[in-house]
Design a protein around this motif. Structure first.
Motif, mmCIF file in Angstrom:
data_model
loop_
_atom_site.group_PDB
_atom_site.id
_atom_site.type_symbol
_atom_site.label_atom_id
_atom_site.label_comp_id
_atom_site.label_asym_id
_atom_site.label_seq_id
_atom_site.Cartn_x
_atom_site.Cartn_y
_atom_site.Cartn_z
ATOM 1 N N ALA A 1 0.836 -1.204 0.000
ATOM 2 C CA ALA A 1 0.000 0.000 0.000
ATOM 3 C C ALA A 1 0.865 1.247 0.000
ATOM 4 O O ALA A 1 0.568 2.221 -0.703
ATOM 5 C CB ALA A 1 -0.930 0.003 1.206
ATOM 6 N N ASP A 2 1.954 1.242 0.763
ATOM 7 C CA ASP A 2 2.862 2.387 0.790
ATOM 8 C C ASP A 2 3.520 2.592 -0.562
ATOM 9 O O ASP A 2 3.687 3.717 -1.027
ATOM 10 C CB ASP A 2 3.942 2.192 1.865
ATOM 11 C CG ASP A 2 3.375 2.300 3.272
ATOM 12 O OD1 ASP A 2 2.295 2.912 3.420
ATOM 13 O OD2 ASP A 2 4.020 1.782 4.206
ATOM 14 N N ASP A 3 3.882 1.478 -1.209
ATOM 15 C CA ASP A 3 4.516 1.566 -2.514
ATOM 16 C C ASP A 3 3.545 2.122 -3.546
ATOM 17 O O ASP A 3 3.912 2.951 -4.379
ATOM 18 C CB ASP A 3 5.007 0.178 -2.943
ATOM 19 C CG ASP A 3 5.953 0.262 -4.119
ATOM 20 O OD1 ASP A 3 6.752 1.220 -4.152
ATOM 21 O OD2 ASP A 3 5.883 -0.621 -4.994
ATOM 22 N N LYS A 4 2.291 1.716 -3.477
ATOM 23 C CA LYS A 4 1.260 2.215 -4.389
ATOM 24 C C LYS A 4 1.067 3.719 -4.193
ATOM 25 O O LYS A 4 0.973 4.480 -5.146
ATOM 26 C CB LYS A 4 -0.055 1.487 -4.088
ATOM 27 C CG LYS A 4 -0.881 1.177 -5.289
ATOM 28 C CD LYS A 4 -2.164 0.494 -4.877
ATOM 29 C CE LYS A 4 -2.172 -0.926 -5.371
ATOM 30 N NZ LYS A 4 -3.473 -1.563 -5.139
ATOM 31 N N PHE A 5 1.032 4.127 -2.935
ATOM 32 C CA PHE A 5 0.876 5.549 -2.617
ATOM 33 C C PHE A 5 2.061 6.348 -3.142
ATOM 34 O O PHE A 5 1.898 7.424 -3.713
ATOM 35 C CB PHE A 5 0.740 5.742 -1.102
ATOM 36 C CG PHE A 5 0.681 7.173 -0.700
ATOM 37 C CD1 PHE A 5 -0.467 7.931 -0.881
ATOM 38 C CD2 PHE A 5 1.800 7.797 -0.149
ATOM 39 C CE1 PHE A 5 -0.511 9.258 -0.530
ATOM 40 C CE2 PHE A 5 1.756 9.129 0.208
ATOM 41 C CZ PHE A 5 0.600 9.859 0.024
ATOM 42 N N GLU B 1 4.373 10.316 -6.814
ATOM 43 C CA GLU B 1 5.401 10.700 -7.790
ATOM 44 C C GLU B 1 4.775 11.054 -9.139
ATOM 45 O O GLU B 1 5.199 12.001 -9.799
ATOM 46 C CB GLU B 1 6.420 9.574 -7.962
ATOM 47 C CG GLU B 1 7.331 9.402 -6.778
ATOM 48 C CD GLU B 1 8.140 10.655 -6.476
ATOM 49 O OE1 GLU B 1 8.580 11.339 -7.426
ATOM 50 O OE2 GLU B 1 8.320 10.947 -5.282
ATOM 51 N N ARG B 2 3.757 10.292 -9.565
ATOM 52 C CA ARG B 2 3.077 10.595 -10.822
ATOM 53 C C ARG B 2 2.423 11.973 -10.780
ATOM 54 O O ARG B 2 2.517 12.752 -11.726
ATOM 55 C CB ARG B 2 2.019 9.533 -11.114
ATOM 56 C CG ARG B 2 2.278 8.791 -12.385
ATOM 57 C CD ARG B 2 1.191 7.798 -12.720
ATOM 58 N NE ARG B 2 1.327 6.620 -11.849
ATOM 59 C CZ ARG B 2 0.337 6.067 -11.172
ATOM 60 N NH1 ARG B 2 -0.879 6.520 -11.277
ATOM 61 N NH2 ARG B 2 0.546 5.014 -10.412
ATOM 62 N N LYS B 3 1.752 12.274 -9.660
ATOM 63 C CA LYS B 3 1.094 13.581 -9.512
ATOM 64 C C LYS B 3 2.116 14.705 -9.530
ATOM 65 O O LYS B 3 1.899 15.752 -10.142
ATOM 66 C CB LYS B 3 0.289 13.634 -8.206
ATOM 67 C CG LYS B 3 -0.928 12.774 -8.208
ATOM 68 C CD LYS B 3 -2.000 13.384 -9.045
ATOM 69 C CE LYS B 3 -3.269 12.572 -8.924
ATOM 70 N NZ LYS B 3 -4.323 13.073 -9.748
ATOM 71 N N GLN B 4 3.233 14.516 -8.858
ATOM 72 C CA GLN B 4 4.271 15.543 -8.835
ATOM 73 C C GLN B 4 4.841 15.768 -10.236
ATOM 74 O O GLN B 4 5.103 16.905 -10.635
ATOM 75 C CB GLN B 4 5.398 15.154 -7.863
ATOM 76 C CG GLN B 4 4.968 15.150 -6.416
ATOM 77 C CD GLN B 4 4.466 16.497 -5.962
ATOM 78 O OE1 GLN B 4 5.042 17.527 -6.280
ATOM 79 N NE2 GLN B 4 3.362 16.493 -5.232
ATOM 80 N N GLU B 5 5.017 14.708 -10.985
ATOM 81 C CA GLU B 5 5.519 14.831 -12.354
ATOM 82 C C GLU B 5 4.521 15.582 -13.241
ATOM 83 O O GLU B 5 4.901 16.405 -14.067
ATOM 84 C CB GLU B 5 5.808 13.440 -12.926
ATOM 85 C CG GLU B 5 6.476 13.469 -14.273
ATOM 86 C CD GLU B 5 7.837 14.129 -14.242
ATOM 87 O OE1 GLU B 5 8.169 14.805 -15.240
ATOM 88 O OE2 GLU B 5 8.559 13.983 -13.242
ATOM 89 N N GLN B 6 3.243 15.313 -13.054
ATOM 90 C CA GLN B 6 2.216 16.020 -13.826
ATOM 91 C C GLN B 6 2.230 17.510 -13.492
ATOM 92 O O GLN B 6 2.104 18.351 -14.384
ATOM 93 C CB GLN B 6 0.838 15.437 -13.540
ATOM 94 C CG GLN B 6 0.613 14.081 -14.147
ATOM 95 C CD GLN B 6 -0.704 13.463 -13.696
ATOM 96 O OE1 GLN B 6 -1.372 13.967 -12.803
ATOM 97 N NE2 GLN B 6 -1.065 12.340 -14.311
ATOM 98 N N LYS B 7 2.382 17.840 -12.231
ATOM 99 C CA LYS B 7 2.437 19.252 -11.826
ATOM 100 C C LYS B 7 3.640 19.942 -12.448
ATOM 101 O O LYS B 7 3.544 21.070 -12.927
ATOM 102 C CB LYS B 7 2.497 19.367 -10.307
ATOM 103 C CG LYS B 7 1.195 19.089 -9.630
ATOM 104 C CD LYS B 7 1.328 19.257 -8.128
ATOM 105 C CE LYS B 7 0.050 18.911 -7.410
ATOM 106 N NZ LYS B 7 0.170 19.063 -5.961
ATOM 107 N N ARG B 8 4.800 19.270 -12.443
ATOM 108 C CA ARG B 8 6.005 19.851 -13.049
ATOM 109 C C ARG B 8 5.804 20.069 -14.545
ATOM 110 O O ARG B 8 6.211 21.089 -15.096
ATOM 111 C CB ARG B 8 7.202 18.940 -12.812
ATOM 112 C CG ARG B 8 7.820 19.127 -11.460
ATOM 113 C CD ARG B 8 9.111 18.318 -11.323
ATOM 114 N NE ARG B 8 8.972 17.569 -10.088
ATOM 115 C CZ ARG B 8 8.907 16.254 -9.972
ATOM 116 N NH1 ARG B 8 9.028 15.488 -11.029
ATOM 117 N NH2 ARG B 8 8.751 15.683 -8.807
#
Length: 69
Positions: free
Chosen positions: A4-8, A13-20
């Motif tokens: 679950a931690d790995d999924k989170f 990381e995906r969300k942060q990349e999208q924001k960048r």
């Protein structure tokens, strides 16, 4: 639990990349303004409430610059 931690972490990381990626996008609105001075449509005439606004917005004066604050 580690799964679950790995999924989170991956989702975060995906969300942060999208924001960048969104921050790096340059829109046509970001282009510099030309050095040509902008002339007012009706600099010397008085403007009525229902006349087009002299700022060039396309709205009526009463809905744009003539709106009481």
């Amino acid at each position: 639990m580690a799964e679950a931690d790995d999924k989170f972490s991956r989702r975060y990381e995906r969300k942060q990349e999208q924001k960048r990626a969104q921050r790096d996008v340059v829109s046509p609105d970001d282009a510099p303004l030309p050095d040509v001075p902008v002339e007012r449509a009706r600099a010397d005439e008085s403007v009525g409430r229902n006349d087009p606004c002299p700022c060039g917005s396309g709205k009526k004066y009463k809905k744009c610059c003539g709106k009481p604050s």
